[in-house]
Design a protein around this motif. Structure first.
Motif, PDB file in Angstrom:
ATOM      1  N   GLN A  54       0.741  -1.174  -0.152  1.00  0.00           N
ATOM      2  CA  GLN A  54       0.001   0.108   0.157  1.00  0.00           C
ATOM      3  C   GLN A  54       0.968   1.208   0.133  1.00  0.00           C
ATOM      4  O   GLN A  54       0.261   2.385   0.156  1.00  0.00           O
ATOM      5  N   ALA A  55       2.120   1.071  -0.405  1.00  0.00           N
ATOM      6  CA  ALA A  55       3.150   2.147  -0.302  1.00  0.00           C
ATOM      7  C   ALA A  55       3.002   3.048  -1.504  1.00  0.00           C
ATOM      8  O   ALA A  55       2.123   2.622  -2.454  1.00  0.00           O
ATOM      9  N   SER A  56       3.833   4.110  -1.741  1.00  0.00           N
ATOM     10  CA  SER A  56       3.516   4.820  -2.874  1.00  0.00           C
ATOM     11  C   SER A  56       4.219   4.137  -4.186  1.00  0.00           C
ATOM     12  O   SER A  56       5.020   3.276  -4.141  1.00  0.00           O
ATOM     13  N   ALA A  57       3.664   4.653  -5.206  1.00  0.00           N
ATOM     14  CA  ALA A  57       3.921   3.739  -6.484  1.00  0.00           C
ATOM     15  C   ALA A  57       5.844   3.878  -6.766  1.00  0.00           C
ATOM     16  O   ALA A  57       6.080   2.994  -7.027  1.00  0.00           O
ATOM     17  N   ALA A  58       6.476   4.892  -6.393  1.00  0.00           N
ATOM     18  CA  ALA A  58       7.926   5.031  -6.481  1.00  0.00           C
ATOM     19  C   ALA A  58       8.470   3.982  -5.243  1.00  0.00           C
ATOM     20  O   ALA A  58       9.324   3.142  -5.839  1.00  0.00           O
ATOM     21  N   ASP A  59       8.046   3.865  -4.336  1.00  0.00           N
ATOM     22  CA  ASP A  59       8.617   2.895  -3.301  1.00  0.00           C
ATOM     23  C   ASP A  59       8.131   1.361  -3.865  1.00  0.00           C
ATOM     24  O   ASP A  59       9.177   0.532  -3.696  1.00  0.00           O
ATOM     25  N   ARG A  60       7.087   1.389  -4.151  1.00  0.00           N
ATOM     26  CA  ARG A  60       6.693  -0.287  -4.767  1.00  0.00           C
ATOM     27  C   ARG A  60       7.650  -0.553  -6.223  1.00  0.00           C
ATOM     28  O   ARG A  60       8.123  -1.630  -6.314  1.00  0.00           O
ATOM     29  N   ALA A  61       7.922   0.591  -6.633  1.00  0.00           N
ATOM     30  CA  ALA A  61       8.791   0.279  -7.885  1.00  0.00           C
ATOM     31  C   ALA A  61      10.223  -0.144  -7.672  1.00  0.00           C
ATOM     32  O   ALA A  61      10.909  -0.835  -8.309  1.00  0.00           O
ATOM     33  N   GLN A  62      10.804   0.616  -6.536  1.00  0.00           N
ATOM     34  CA  GLN A  62      12.133   0.284  -6.182  1.00  0.00           C
ATOM     35  C   GLN A  62      12.150  -1.294  -5.606  1.00  0.00           C
ATOM     36  O   GLN A  62      12.962  -2.056  -5.773  1.00  0.00           O
ATOM     37  N   VAL A  63      10.891  -1.673  -4.889  1.00  0.00           N
ATOM     38  CA  VAL A  63      10.952  -3.067  -4.230  1.00  0.00           C
ATOM     39  C   VAL A  63      10.954  -4.043  -5.532  1.00  0.00           C
ATOM     40  O   VAL A  63      11.506  -5.063  -5.617  1.00  0.00           O
ATOM     41  N   ARG A  64      10.046  -3.627  -6.473  1.00  0.00           N
ATOM     42  CA  ARG A  64       9.883  -4.655  -7.780  1.00  0.00           C
ATOM     43  C   ARG A  64      11.094  -4.546  -8.542  1.00  0.00           C
ATOM     44  O   ARG A  64      11.475  -5.737  -9.081  1.00  0.00           O
ATOM     45  N   ALA A  65      11.859  -3.370  -8.601  1.00  0.00           N
ATOM     46  CA  ALA A  65      13.238  -3.690  -9.225  1.00  0.00           C
ATOM     47  C   ALA A  65      14.030  -4.526  -8.304  1.00  0.00           C
ATOM     48  O   ALA A  65      14.898  -5.087  -9.298  1.00  0.00           O
ATOM     49  N   ALA A  66      14.215  -4.486  -7.393  1.00  0.00           N
ATOM     50  CA  ALA A  66      14.956  -5.311  -6.446  1.00  0.00           C
ATOM     51  C   ALA A  66      14.619  -6.860  -6.572  1.00  0.00           C
ATOM     52  O   ALA A  66      15.644  -7.583  -6.640  1.00  0.00           O
ATOM     53  N   VAL A  67      13.094  -7.239  -6.660  1.00  0.00           N
ATOM     54  CA  VAL A  67      12.973  -8.557  -6.808  1.00  0.00           C
ATOM     55  C   VAL A  67      13.435  -8.983  -8.298  1.00  0.00           C
ATOM     56  O   VAL A  67      13.886 -10.156  -8.409  1.00  0.00           O
ATOM     57  N   HIS A  68      13.056  -8.182  -9.223  1.00  0.00           N
ATOM     58  CA  HIS A  68      13.535  -8.565 -10.484  1.00  0.00           C
ATOM     59  C   HIS A  68      14.982  -8.691 -10.740  1.00  0.00           C
ATOM     60  O   HIS A  68      15.356  -9.540 -11.376  1.00  0.00           O
ATOM     61  N   TYR A  69      15.738  -7.907 -10.038  1.00  0.00           N
ATOM     62  CA  TYR A  69      17.258  -7.992 -10.222  1.00  0.00           C
ATOM     63  C   TYR A  69      17.506  -9.458  -9.623  1.00  0.00           C
ATOM     64  O   TYR A  69      18.500 -10.261  -9.996  1.00  0.00           O
ATOM     65  N   PHE A  70      16.921  -9.653  -8.344  1.00  0.00           N
ATOM     66  CA  PHE A  70      17.379 -11.240  -7.805  1.00  0.00           C
ATOM     67  C   PHE A  70      16.905 -12.032  -8.507  1.00  0.00           C
ATOM     68  O   PHE A  70      17.448 -13.282  -8.689  1.00  0.00           O
ATOM     69  N   VAL A  71      15.747 -12.104  -9.213  1.00  0.00           N
ATOM     70  CA  VAL A  71      15.324 -13.417 -10.025  1.00  0.00           C
ATOM     71  C   VAL A  71      15.881 -13.599 -11.389  1.00  0.00           C
ATOM     72  O   VAL A  71      15.702 -14.341 -12.163  1.00  0.00           O
TER      73      VAL A  71
END
Length: 118
Positions: A54-71
């Motif tokens: 439920q965070a801001s779009a910018a924060d969610r995008a950073q987390v999504r980028a970290a996940v994609h980098y891991f996978v």
């Protein structure tokens, strides 16, 4: 439940599924400290995904980028995941955790324990 709520939940589910699927593959090729690092990293990323639903779009995008980098599967000398790319994913996840004010989710590399001194 609004359409936005459903979209947020499905995004969380998709990211967590990506983490879990990648970790299952990694478990086939890594052992010892590298596998432990991958598992700690996956735990931290899962928590970041859940906490930013439920965070801001910018924060969610950073987390999504970290996940994609891991996978992302980066090959190195025939191995599915190089230790170097795992360390890079760790650094990115740690930067995101710090940015989001979650130092409790930092993933530390486990150092070999030294023999106890007499």
């Amino acid at each position: 439940m609004t359409a936005e709520d459903r979209a947020g939940e499905s995004g969380v589910d998709v990211l967590i599924r990506k983490i879990d699927t990648h970790l299952a593959v990694v478990r086939l090729g890594l052992h010892g400290p590298e596998l432990e690092l991958a598992e700690r990293l996956a735990r931290s990323l899962r928590e970041l995904v859940s906490q930013t639903a439920q965070a801001s779009a910018a924060d969610r995008a950073q987390v999504r980028a970290a996940v994609h980098y891991f996978v992302l599967r980066r090959e190195s000398r025939g191995r599915l995941l190089s230790v170097r790319s795992l360390a890079a994913a760790q650094r990115l996840a740690n930067r995101v955790a710090l940015h989001l004010g979650r130092p409790d989710l930092l993933v530390e590399a486990q150092r070999e324990q030294a023999a106890p001194r007499p």
